[in-house]
Design a protein around this motif. Structure first.
Motif, PDB file in Angstrom:
ATOM      1  N   GLN A 492       0.826  -1.181  -0.005  1.00 16.50           N
ATOM      2  CA  GLN A 492       0.218   0.016  -0.001  1.00 16.50           C
ATOM      3  C   GLN A 492       0.766   1.074  -0.124  1.00 16.50           C
ATOM      4  OE1 GLN A 492      -3.410  -0.145  -0.131  1.00 16.50           O
ATOM      5  NE2 GLN A 492      -3.388   2.100  -0.434  1.00 16.50           N
ATOM      6  N   PRO A 493       0.734   2.151  -1.230  1.00 17.46           N
ATOM      7  CA  PRO A 493       1.571   3.244  -1.005  1.00 17.46           C
ATOM      8  C   PRO A 493       1.411   4.209   0.143  1.00 17.46           C
ATOM      9  CG  PRO A 493       0.066   3.480  -2.730  1.00 17.46           C
ATOM     10  CD  PRO A 493       0.076   2.023  -2.364  1.00 17.46           C
ATOM     11  N   TYR A 494       0.072   4.517   0.299  1.00 20.26           N
ATOM     12  CA  TYR A 494      -0.187   5.191   1.432  1.00 20.26           C
ATOM     13  C   TYR A 494      -1.771   4.895   1.733  1.00 20.26           C
ATOM     14  CZ  TYR A 494      -1.571   8.546  -2.093  1.00 20.26           C
ATOM     15  OH  TYR A 494      -2.099   9.359  -3.058  1.00 20.26           O
ATOM     16  N   TYR A 495      -2.246   5.120   3.068  1.00 16.61           N
ATOM     17  CA  TYR A 495      -3.524   5.052   3.301  1.00 16.61           C
ATOM     18  C   TYR A 495      -4.040   6.728   3.501  1.00 16.61           C
ATOM     19  CZ  TYR A 495      -3.405   0.198   4.274  1.00 16.61           C
ATOM     20  OH  TYR A 495      -3.151  -1.293   3.874  1.00 16.61           O
ATOM     21  N   VAL A 496      -5.066   6.997   3.259  1.00 17.81           N
ATOM     22  CA  VAL A 496      -5.783   8.433   3.514  1.00 17.81           C
ATOM     23  C   VAL A 496      -6.754   8.120   4.657  1.00 17.81           C
ATOM     24  CG1 VAL A 496      -7.113  10.210   2.526  1.00 17.81           C
ATOM     25  CG2 VAL A 496      -5.659   8.735   1.024  1.00 17.81           C
ATOM     26  N   ILE A 497      -6.705   8.895   5.625  1.00 13.65           N
ATOM     27  CA  ILE A 497      -7.414   8.639   6.875  1.00 13.65           C
ATOM     28  C   ILE A 497      -8.952   8.735   6.207  1.00 13.65           C
ATOM     29  CG2 ILE A 497      -8.185   9.768   8.950  1.00 13.65           C
ATOM     30  CD1 ILE A 497      -5.273  10.813   8.972  1.00 13.65           C
ATOM     31  N   GLN A 498      -9.749   7.911   7.000  1.00  9.13           N
ATOM     32  CA  GLN A 498     -11.158   7.642   6.486  1.00  9.13           C
ATOM     33  C   GLN A 498     -11.776   7.678   7.889  1.00  9.13           C
ATOM     34  OE1 GLN A 498     -12.163   7.676   3.494  1.00  9.13           O
ATOM     35  NE2 GLN A 498     -10.112   7.562   2.616  1.00  9.13           N
ATOM     36  N   PRO A 499     -13.067   8.589   7.953  1.00 14.41           N
ATOM     37  CA  PRO A 499     -13.632   9.639   6.697  1.00 14.41           C
ATOM     38  C   PRO A 499     -12.691  10.705   6.684  1.00 14.41           C
ATOM     39  CG  PRO A 499     -15.088   9.546   8.483  1.00 14.41           C
ATOM     40  CD  PRO A 499     -14.070   8.655   9.042  1.00 14.41           C
ATOM     41  N   ASN A 500     -12.996  11.482   5.752  1.00 12.10           N
ATOM     42  CA  ASN A 500     -11.980  12.813   5.616  1.00 12.10           C
ATOM     43  C   ASN A 500     -12.802  13.726   4.765  1.00 12.10           C
ATOM     44  OD1 ASN A 500     -10.964  12.642   2.641  1.00 12.10           O
ATOM     45  ND2 ASN A 500     -10.713  10.770   3.311  1.00 12.10           N
ATOM     46  N   SER A 501     -12.418  15.212   5.152  1.00 11.11           N
ATOM     47  CA  SER A 501     -13.113  16.421   4.775  1.00 11.11           C
ATOM     48  C   SER A 501     -13.003  16.534   3.063  1.00 11.11           C
ATOM     49  CB  SER A 501     -12.886  17.561   5.486  1.00 11.11           C
ATOM     50  OG  SER A 501     -11.288  17.714   5.377  1.00 11.11           O
ATOM     51  N   LEU A 502     -11.697  15.856   2.847  1.00  9.75           N
ATOM     52  CA  LEU A 502     -11.498  15.992   1.168  1.00  9.75           C
ATOM     53  C   LEU A 502     -12.236  14.823   0.539  1.00  9.75           C
ATOM     54  CD1 LEU A 502      -7.642  16.067   1.668  1.00  9.75           C
ATOM     55  CD2 LEU A 502      -9.162  17.961   1.236  1.00  9.75           C
ATOM     56  N   ASN A 503     -12.976  13.963   1.098  1.00  9.61           N
ATOM     57  CA  ASN A 503     -13.746  13.103   0.283  1.00  9.61           C
ATOM     58  C   ASN A 503     -12.965  12.099  -0.778  1.00  9.61           C
ATOM     59  OD1 ASN A 503     -16.201  13.445   1.974  1.00  9.61           O
ATOM     60  ND2 ASN A 503     -16.353  15.317   0.416  1.00  9.61           N
ATOM     61  N   VAL A 504     -11.607  11.763  -0.301  1.00  9.68           N
ATOM     62  CA  VAL A 504     -10.904  11.010  -1.200  1.00  9.68           C
ATOM     63  C   VAL A 504     -10.788   9.640  -0.764  1.00  9.68           C
ATOM     64  CG1 VAL A 504      -9.891  13.054  -2.379  1.00  9.68           C
ATOM     65  CG2 VAL A 504      -8.719  12.001  -0.325  1.00  9.68           C
ATOM     66  N   PRO A 505     -10.657   8.683  -1.414  1.00  9.16           N
ATOM     67  CA  PRO A 505     -10.141   7.314  -0.943  1.00  9.16           C
ATOM     68  C   PRO A 505      -8.822   7.250  -0.899  1.00  9.16           C
ATOM     69  CG  PRO A 505     -10.838   7.125  -3.206  1.00  9.16           C
ATOM     70  CD  PRO A 505     -11.002   8.435  -3.010  1.00  9.16           C
ATOM     71  N   SER A 506      -8.383   6.011  -0.375  1.00  4.62           N
ATOM     72  CA  SER A 506      -7.001   5.650  -0.532  1.00  4.62           C
ATOM     73  C   SER A 506      -6.600   5.027  -1.935  1.00  4.62           C
ATOM     74  CB  SER A 506      -6.640   4.386   0.777  1.00  4.62           C
ATOM     75  OG  SER A 506      -6.706   5.126   1.878  1.00  4.62           O
ATOM     76  N   PRO A 507      -5.330   5.341  -2.524  1.00  3.79           N
ATOM     77  CA  PRO A 507      -5.112   4.709  -3.649  1.00  3.79           C
ATOM     78  C   PRO A 507      -4.937   3.103  -3.548  1.00  3.79           C
ATOM     79  CG  PRO A 507      -3.038   5.519  -2.746  1.00  3.79           C
ATOM     80  CD  PRO A 507      -4.090   6.010  -1.796  1.00  3.79           C
ATOM     81  N   ALA A 508      -5.161   2.520  -4.829  1.00  3.87           N
ATOM     82  CA  ALA A 508      -5.137   1.073  -4.777  1.00  3.87           C
ATOM     83  C   ALA A 508      -3.696   0.490  -4.567  1.00  3.87           C
ATOM     84  CB  ALA A 508      -5.376   0.611  -6.257  1.00  3.87           C
ATOM     85  N   PRO A 509      -3.479  -0.502  -3.943  1.00  4.83           N
ATOM     86  CA  PRO A 509      -2.270  -0.996  -3.784  1.00  4.83           C
ATOM     87  C   PRO A 509      -1.339  -1.153  -4.944  1.00  4.83           C
ATOM     88  CG  PRO A 509      -3.728  -2.716  -3.202  1.00  4.83           C
ATOM     89  CD  PRO A 509      -4.612  -1.621  -3.571  1.00  4.83           C
ATOM     90  N   ALA A 510      -0.022  -1.370  -4.822  1.00  5.55           N
ATOM     91  CA  ALA A 510       0.870  -1.938  -5.828  1.00  5.55           C
ATOM     92  C   ALA A 510       1.208  -3.424  -5.622  1.00  5.55           C
ATOM     93  CB  ALA A 510       2.042  -1.124  -5.718  1.00  5.55           C
ATOM     94  N   THR A 511       0.687  -4.012  -6.722  1.00 12.06           N
ATOM     95  CA  THR A 511       1.250  -5.630  -6.847  1.00 12.06           C
ATOM     96  C   THR A 511       2.448  -6.055  -7.127  1.00 12.06           C
ATOM     97  OG1 THR A 511       0.268  -6.037  -8.962  1.00 12.06           O
ATOM     98  CG2 THR A 511      -1.337  -6.147  -7.132  1.00 12.06           C
ATOM     99  N   TRP A 512       3.021  -6.850  -6.342  1.00 14.16           N
ATOM    100  CA  TRP A 512       4.420  -7.325  -6.796  1.00 14.16           C
ATOM    101  C   TRP A 512       4.729  -8.628  -6.719  1.00 14.16           C
ATOM    102  CZ3 TRP A 512       7.831  -8.986  -3.111  1.00 14.16           C
ATOM    103  CH2 TRP A 512       7.436  -8.726  -1.480  1.00 14.16           C
ATOM    104  N   LYS A 513       5.674  -9.332  -7.514  1.00 19.09           N
ATOM    105  CA  LYS A 513       6.215 -10.606  -7.367  1.00 19.09           C
ATOM    106  C   LYS A 513       7.597 -10.587  -7.296  1.00 19.09           C
ATOM    107  CE  LYS A 513       6.190 -10.999 -12.416  1.00 19.09           C
ATOM    108  NZ  LYS A 513       5.781 -11.790 -13.549  1.00 19.09           N
ATOM    109  N   ALA A 514       8.157 -11.670  -6.296  1.00 18.21           N
ATOM    110  CA  ALA A 514       9.603 -11.875  -6.092  1.00 18.21           C
ATOM    111  C   ALA A 514       9.905 -13.111  -6.592  1.00 18.21           C
ATOM    112  CB  ALA A 514       9.515 -11.583  -4.599  1.00 18.21           C
ATOM    113  N   GLN A 515      11.379 -13.223  -7.227  1.00 14.95           N
ATOM    114  CA  GLN A 515      12.126 -14.180  -7.308  1.00 14.95           C
ATOM    115  C   GLN A 515      13.259 -14.127  -6.533  1.00 14.95           C
ATOM    116  OE1 GLN A 515      12.378 -14.358 -11.524  1.00 14.95           O
ATOM    117  NE2 GLN A 515      10.472 -15.453 -11.871  1.00 14.95           N
ATOM    118  N   GLN A 516      13.600 -15.358  -5.780  1.00 16.21           N
ATOM    119  CA  GLN A 516      14.845 -15.302  -4.801  1.00 16.21           C
ATOM    120  C   GLN A 516      15.617 -16.640  -5.113  1.00 16.21           C
ATOM    121  OE1 GLN A 516      14.367 -14.251  -0.339  1.00 16.21           O
ATOM    122  NE2 GLN A 516      14.221 -16.508  -0.433  1.00 16.21           N
ATOM    123  N   GLY A 517      16.895 -16.193  -4.918  1.00 12.99           N
ATOM    124  CA  GLY A 517      17.918 -17.393  -5.073  1.00 12.99           C
ATOM    125  C   GLY A 517      18.846 -17.294  -3.867  1.00 12.99           C
ATOM    126  N   GLN A 518      18.947 -18.462  -3.571  1.00 14.86           N
ATOM    127  CA  GLN A 518      19.765 -18.608  -2.211  1.00 14.86           C
ATOM    128  C   GLN A 518      21.120 -19.902  -2.555  1.00 14.86           C
ATOM    129  OE1 GLN A 518      16.594 -19.370   0.555  1.00 14.86           O
ATOM    130  NE2 GLN A 518      17.237 -17.647   1.593  1.00 14.86           N
TER     131      GLN A 518
END
Length: 527
Positions: A492-518
């Motif tokens: 989640q890039p950031y959460y916007v406090i809810q409810p709020n006087s600006l009437n804006v929602p939080s943005p959608a989260p970024a999705t990611w995938k990882a590949q790890q080698g050990q």
């Protein structure tokens, strides 16, 4: 004295602003692997019933009861991870490499007691890494939903000042040392006055760009370091080479560093003086805990072994240190930077609290063949499987009970944990073929999705595939393993406090995938 009290209150309020610990952190410290040496990692970490390996201390301590001789081993590890993220249809990638000490173990085995049914008592001591936090994540994009849903990272600053009814610059510059005060000092946000020169509210340069109909260009860089290591003392007994029982006292320690930079830039609004700005949040978390493990292994016949083990919840004493830096780049003022130390007179944020992570329940079975043949050239081997259950909903925090705001935040985070997470099944499978002084191994591990269906998160199940070679000769052994893992998650890039006087929602989260080698190497000696 009054100044110090005000500073203490500001630092406490700052803890709530930056959300130094939340449900994401609870999951990070709860989701662990079996770790171990190269041999155990080559067989997927399935060490619940096989016995005779130093890694048994951290999976089923009854397994060290199989040892008849003393053993010393050290395991370094080279870790490499690549991440690919997507944020509002824009893709980005990042990578990181790290060298670490994976495992260090000493086994002390007693001589057989021929006059007793207890064949031997064995002791083990060692350090084992069960979680690695070294990672780099980067993503960028623009919110591409309708204009009335555009938001900015700085919106929470405006909402907080409005909710707290702050009406003067001095209060805003001094009482919020983890984002808001720095933003005021750097010229990112400021007061708005009406035609009568009376205070009318707060505004920010990014919010003015949004008011002109533009979506901000946003990016986030997240760099993390550290790991979760466990120091353990264990003992196990061997009854007639059929029944093995063991216990371990575990002292887990957490070392975690996070460097998070969120940047927003002007997408082309000529009316705005803002070029770009960024908010840098630094967090260092340390913790020491305690837990215990109890396990048994039963071998009804030489070729079959079954085991069960229980690891209690881990109880941690935690400490956070953190600060925030805001940097603005504008056409009229150039580059201006303000940091927490500018607001507090040199202090950073500090907070102590407690965390409990869930217990682990494990059942295991192994089939071993070729032991009855005394010829060292004959083929020997095994197949083994572990099933583990972890209920991630049982993790919970305990914050400072001296402040009602801290208690409220604690209850909110713990409620989020029970709503967002679920119990998960972990499955580990492994096999080995050995002839003479050489061995070849393969393994697979599945770590179940910790997110509850109602949370609408991605399926974050983790898959690991491993293979390795082993060499044993005249009291010396060397094991080499490669483990490949992949999984998905979201940030989640950031959460916007809810409810709020600006009437804006939080943005959608970024999705990611990882590949790890050990790449894992173990050097061991019979001593």
């Amino acid at each position: 004295m009054k100044k110090m009290m005000l500073l203490a209150c500001a630092l406490t309020m700052g803890f709530l602003q930056v959300k130094a610990q939340d449900e994401t952190d609870a999951l990070r410290y709860s989701r662990t692997t079996s770790g171990g040496n190269a041999r155990t990692m080559a067989i997927g970490g399935a060490a619940g019933s096989l016995g005779g390996d130093a890694s048994d201390i951290w999976v089923n301590p009854a397994g060290i009861g199989f040892f008849k001789t003393n053993d010393l081993s050290i395991t370094p590890l080279l870790h490499s991870i690549n991440t690919d993220a997507q944020y509002y249809q824009t893709s980005a990638s990042d990578s990181k490499n790290q060298l670490a000490l994976q495992n260090l173990t000493l086994i002390l085995a007693s001589n057989s007691r021929r006059s007793s049914h207890w064949k031997n008592i064995t002791f083990g001591v060692g350090e084992n890494r069960i979680a690695d936090f070294n990672q780099a994540l980067y993503y960028q994009g623009k919110i591409n939903t309708p204009a009335n849903t555009y938001s900015s990272y700085s919106d929470n600053y405006l909402i907080t000042l409005a909710n707290d009814q702050v009406m003067d610059v001095q209060t805003a510059e001094t009482n919020y040392p983890f984002g808001i005060s720095e933003s005021v000092k750097a010229g990112l946000i400021g007061p708005v006055y009406n035609n009568s020169n009376q205070f009318a509210g707060w505004s920010s340069l990014p919010s003015e760009i949004i008011a002109d109909g533009y979506a901000l260009q946003q990016s986030k860089t997240l760099l993390t370091n550290g790991g979760l290591n466990v120091f353990s003392l264990s003992a196990a007994g061997n009854y007639e080479d059929k029944f093995f029982i063991g216990a371990a006292l575990n002292i887990p320690s957490i070392a975690y560093e996070r460097r998070e930079t969120f940047e927003e830039s002007n997408p082309g609004d000529a009316n705005s003086p803002l070029n770009k700005y960024d908010v840098f949040n630094y967090l260092k978390t340390t913790g020491v805990g305690i837990s215990g493990t109890l396990g048994i292994i039963y071998a009804p016949v030489s070729s079959l072994r079954v085991g069960v083990s229980v690891q209690t919840p881990s109880y941690y004493s935690m400490h956070d240190s953190y600060y925030t830096t805001v940097t603005t780049d504008t056409k009229d003022q150039g580059i201006v930077t303000a940091t927490t130390a500018d607001v507090t007179g040199g202090y950073t944020g500090d907070y102590a609290y407690n965390l409990t992570t869930p217990m682990h329940l494990l059942g295991s079975a192994s089939y071993v063949f070729g032991l009855a043949n005394p010829d060292p050239q004959s083929l020997k081997g095994f197949i083994t499987a572990d099933y583990e259950w972890v209920n991630y909903r049982k993790a919970h925090f305990r914050f400072d009970q001296s402040y009602s705001s801290d208690i409220a935040q604690q209850n909110k985070v713990n409620q989020n944990i029970t709503q967002l997470y679920q119990g998960a099944s972990n499955i580990r499978l492994g096999a080995e073929l050995k002839w003479d002084i050489w061995a070849v191994r393969a393994g697979f591990a599945y770590y179940g999705n910790p997110y509850a269906p109602a949370s609408q998160n991605v399926n974050a199940a983790q898959y690991s595939y491993s293979g390795g070679l082993g060499y044993r000769n005249k009291g010396f052994y060397l094991d080499l393993t490669y483990v490949f893992s992949n999984w998905k998650d979201q940030n989640q890039p950031y959460y916007v406090i809810q409810p709020n006087s600006l009437n804006v929602p939080s943005p959608a989260p970024a999705t990611w995938k990882a590949q790890q080698g050990q790449f894992v190497l173990t050097l061991g000696f019979k001593i």
